[in-house]
Write an enzyme that holds these catalytic residues in place. Sequence first.
Site, short mmCIF file in Angstrom:
data_model
loop_
_atom_site.label_atom_id
_atom_site.label_comp_id
_atom_site.label_asym_id
_atom_site.label_seq_id
_atom_site.Cartn_x
_atom_site.Cartn_y
_atom_site.Cartn_z
CB CYS A 113 6.72 -48.60 -13.14
SG CYS A 113 6.75 -48.78 -14.93
CB ALA A 114 7.71 -51.96 -8.28
CB ALA A 115 11.72 -48.52 -7.42
N GLY A 117 8.21 -48.22 -4.26
CA GLY A 117 7.39 -49.27 -3.66
C GLY A 117 6.20 -48.81 -2.84
CG ASN A 118 5.51 -44.80 -1.55
OD1 ASN A 118 5.90 -45.22 -0.47
ND2 ASN A 118 5.98 -43.68 -2.08
CE LYS A 119 1.13 -44.55 -7.24
NZ LYS A 119 2.49 -43.98 -7.14
NE ARG A 142 12.98 -45.03 -9.31
CZ ARG A 142 12.38 -44.05 -8.63
NH1 ARG A 142 13.08 -43.04 -8.17
NH2 ARG A 142 11.07 -44.08 -8.41
CG ASP A 184 2.88 -44.95 -10.47
OD1 ASP A 184 2.25 -43.96 -10.89
OD2 ASP A 184 3.63 -44.90 -9.48
CB CYS A 240 2.96 -37.59 -9.95
SG CYS A 240 4.68 -37.96 -10.34
N1 SAM Z 1 4.99 -46.99 -8.33
C1 SAM Z 1 6.09 -46.37 -7.61
C2 SAM Z 1 5.62 -45.98 -6.22
O1 SAM Z 1 4.43 -45.73 -6.04
O2 SAM Z 1 6.43 -45.94 -5.31
C3 SAM Z 1 6.64 -45.18 -8.35
C4 SAM Z 1 7.06 -45.55 -9.75
S1 SAM Z 1 8.04 -44.31 -10.56
C5 SAM Z 1 6.85 -43.19 -11.08
C6 SAM Z 1 8.46 -45.15 -12.02
C7 SAM Z 1 9.46 -46.27 -11.81
O3 SAM Z 1 9.42 -47.09 -12.96
C8 SAM Z 1 10.90 -45.81 -11.68
O4 SAM Z 1 11.47 -46.38 -10.55
C9 SAM Z 1 11.56 -46.34 -12.94
O5 SAM Z 1 12.91 -46.70 -12.75
C10 SAM Z 1 10.71 -47.55 -13.26
N2 SAM Z 1 10.68 -47.95 -14.67
C11 SAM Z 1 10.68 -47.15 -15.76
N3 SAM Z 1 10.63 -47.89 -16.88
C12 SAM Z 1 10.57 -49.18 -16.51
C13 SAM Z 1 10.50 -50.42 -17.21
N4 SAM Z 1 10.48 -50.43 -18.54
N5 SAM Z 1 10.46 -51.56 -16.51
C14 SAM Z 1 10.49 -51.54 -15.15
N6 SAM Z 1 10.58 -50.40 -14.43
C15 SAM Z 1 10.61 -49.24 -15.09
#
Ligand code: SAM
Length: 314
Positions: A113-115, A117-119, A142, A184, A240
């Site tokens: 769950c990358a966007a 993209g901080n982690k 995202r 995440d 979070c």
């Molecule tokens: N790890 C990110 C960072 O540190 O910048 C923050 C992640 S944010 C909490 C959760 C992200 O997961 C959102 O951008 C969301 O759109 C994505 N997401 C949710 N369900 C997903 C899935 N099934 N597959 C891929 N991405 C997903």
Amino acid sequence: QCQALNKLPIPRYVRVNKLKMTVEDVVAAFAADGWVWQGSLSLVDFQSAVESLGQERFGLDPLLPDVLVFPPGTDLHDHPLTTAGNIVLQDRASCLPAHVLNPPQGTTVLDCCAAPGNKTSHAASLMANSGKILAYERDAQRMSLLRQQLRKTGVSNTTMVHQDFLSVDPHDAEFADVEYILVDPSCSGSGMMSRMDHVHKDSNDDAASLRLLKLQRFQISILKHALRFPAAQRVVYSTCSIHEQENEQVVNEVAEQVKENFQVKKIFPELSHRGKGSDDISKCCLRMSPKKDLTNGFFVACFERVDGEVEGAR
Ligand code: SAM
């Protein structure tokens, strides 16, 4: 020198992007701006250490060697090092997962769950752009934030994939080398300082309870999916959120189901702020809070394969 603009109790945390600059060079650049370097701050009395920064001093986080601590309210959004991607304005708690994952250089990492993209960019920084990161994001808008962030921070070892992570087949040959996984997922965000006002107001609301339940089911399914990758050695789960439903309950339910292959490992044992509950698994997890840790509310857990050797665990 940037001004300390207000009296928010949470310090300004700065993650050094080691793909572009060393910690020493970033420290020297701020010192040249007039900031006074304090060295490593005290872990036992972190709060007093932060208070002693006053308005003009900065120091090194006692836990995380690539995180600098500035006085609360310091505005570095327009600082040239920020706009160039040499530093990332990232909460201390949100810097924990990549350190807990601690992927050795040359390995393959999957970020489910990358966007924005901080982690992902933090993991790339720890890996010195070596090895490979597969970064999944299902949301198109995202995805563009992820692209921007990885470009800005000079990440070159990452393949971004616009796809629902739950739709990938863990046994596909392309994942045969995936050993380190970040989970995440979307959460209530109830730990974010900006949203904390709403937590108590909403907590008895039926709609809020249903939303939490849906989030929990999603978080359980995505964490279980991550644990199906055959070469996975370490899987780090973070939110979070301050709700047990999204944290300890998720980890306990999943840990029970994967106990033949994975155990929940105690992370940062030097920290006393463990997960809620008296069970052994919760005690292995970390909870960060504004009051005790001067961070957003945050939760981290680490699953480690029991039947394989794992390098470099924290
Ligand atoms: N790890 C990110 C960072 O540190 O910048 C923050 C992640 S944010 C909490 C959760 C992200 O997961 C959102 O951008 C969301 O759109 C994505 N997401 C949710 N369900 C997903 C899935 N099934 N597959 C891929 N991405 C997903």
